[in-house]
Design an enzyme around this catalytic site. Sequence first.
Site, PDB file in Angstrom:
ATOM      1  N   LYS A 156      17.729 -96.079 128.421  1.00 35.17           N
ATOM      2  CA  LYS A 156      17.489 -95.293 129.628  1.00 35.17           C
ATOM      3  C   LYS A 156      17.706 -93.806 129.420  1.00 35.17           C
ATOM      4  O   LYS A 156      18.714 -93.392 128.858  1.00 35.17           O
ATOM      5  CB  LYS A 156      18.427 -95.774 130.746  1.00 35.17           C
ATOM      6  CG  LYS A 156      18.130 -97.200 131.163  1.00 35.17           C
ATOM      7  CD  LYS A 156      18.746 -97.520 132.505  1.00 35.17           C
ATOM      8  CE  LYS A 156      20.258 -97.518 132.416  1.00 35.17           C
ATOM      9  NZ  LYS A 156      20.954 -97.969 133.583  1.00 35.17           N
ATOM     10  N   GLY A 178      31.488 -94.270 124.374  1.00 33.72           N
ATOM     11  CA  GLY A 178      31.366 -93.361 125.515  1.00 33.72           C
ATOM     12  C   GLY A 178      31.921 -91.976 125.217  1.00 33.72           C
ATOM     13  O   GLY A 178      31.362 -90.968 125.642  1.00 33.72           O
TER      14      GLY A 178
END
Length: 399
Positions: free
Chosen positions: A199, A376
């Site tokens: 995405k 992350g």
Amino acid sequence: MKKKTVRDANVTGKRVLLRVDFNVPFVPKTTTIADDTRILAVMPTIRYLKKHGAKLVVCSHLGRPNGKVVKDMRLAPVAYRFEALLGEPIIYVRDCVGPMVRQAANELEPGQVLLLENLRFYAEEEKNDASFAKELASLADIYVNDAFGASHRAHASINAVTNFLPAYAGLQMEKELKMLGTALENPAKPLGAIMGGAKISDKIAVLRNLVQRVDRLIIGGGMAATFFKAQGLQVGASLVEEESIGVAQDILKKAHGNGVQLFLPTDVVVADSFSADASHKVVGIKNIPATSRIMDIGPETVQQFSRAMRECRTLVWNGPMGVFEWEAFSHGTRAIAETLAGMDNAITVVGGGSTAEAVEELGLSTAMNHVSMGGGASLEFLEGRDLPGIATLPDKDPS
Ligand code: ADP
Ligand code: MG
């Protein structure tokens, strides 16, 4: 490297609170550690501290127990593996604060290792609670952060604890900051970035930061569809994030304005459905059938991307080129990984959880200059953000 590291500290005879990231994956429904890379990654710091006569108080989180004691999230399996890798016994206590833990810390001899229980059994950890941080700090004389992968979190053992102890970066942290930091701030040029993944919305901030820094921007993965749409191409049934078309247009414009050479796929592997055994074929990007979806970059694109990469002296890669988990759609990702692995005269840096996993599965981790341990955290770093666990570590004294 401008942060003070463990090498700048006098640790001999001192108790060192060492925050590590032992949040390892397990074989589902077992206590068998599936991958001990994160434990191995901190061994250099552990050995350095032992060698210099420090008393080690090691702490970590594991999973998401949400502030309660969860039996299956105890660090016991980690303690066994840690001990095996270290080749000597450690002391493992079933709590991370309180009188019993304080006593164990006080009784440590130089070179001994104490492992505390899962920090997230206390809700205070994730709340960055000052008194919890102070209790942790009371176990030691010095704090060392070697948990890059948790340093994007403002948690007590990462952030607040630095208010109570002199703080230093560990050796794995030092490597992460040096490799990722140099790629962004002071790279050998040309600098190229290869971006992919499912995405575009996950990667907007990374794209915005990188488009200001790179000489070449190479875009594959599912997000390429949104870029194609932004250029007015038809992408069939591919996943397009309508709300991000404007972002893609903006990135294209910025790349053009900054003189960044932009590379998008010229051919793609498309499939009839989103499944491992879907029937699939290679098509040019102007000929994507209305019912097909993009699953990987095509062979012509692999050649084009590899050529563009080979002229770079620094390369940062985040995001697989296709649905690499399925054999039929793994070729693009494998080819890009192999190109990177073969680039002896460039610095190659890999970030992102899935990308690191892909490189690891291909057995190419050691062929890269750096594969970040922080999923992350590495993305937030590439976004150019200040991470709460890193910003709070003091800089070296001016020399
Ligand atoms: P990272 O964790 O390294 O930042 P991401 O999480 O952004 O990477 O992306 C990884 C995921 O992207 C993988 O699960 C992969 O299957 C998916 N992906 C890559 N290309 C496509 C595509 N064309 N269509 C759908 N998913 C894709
Ligand atoms: Mg991911």
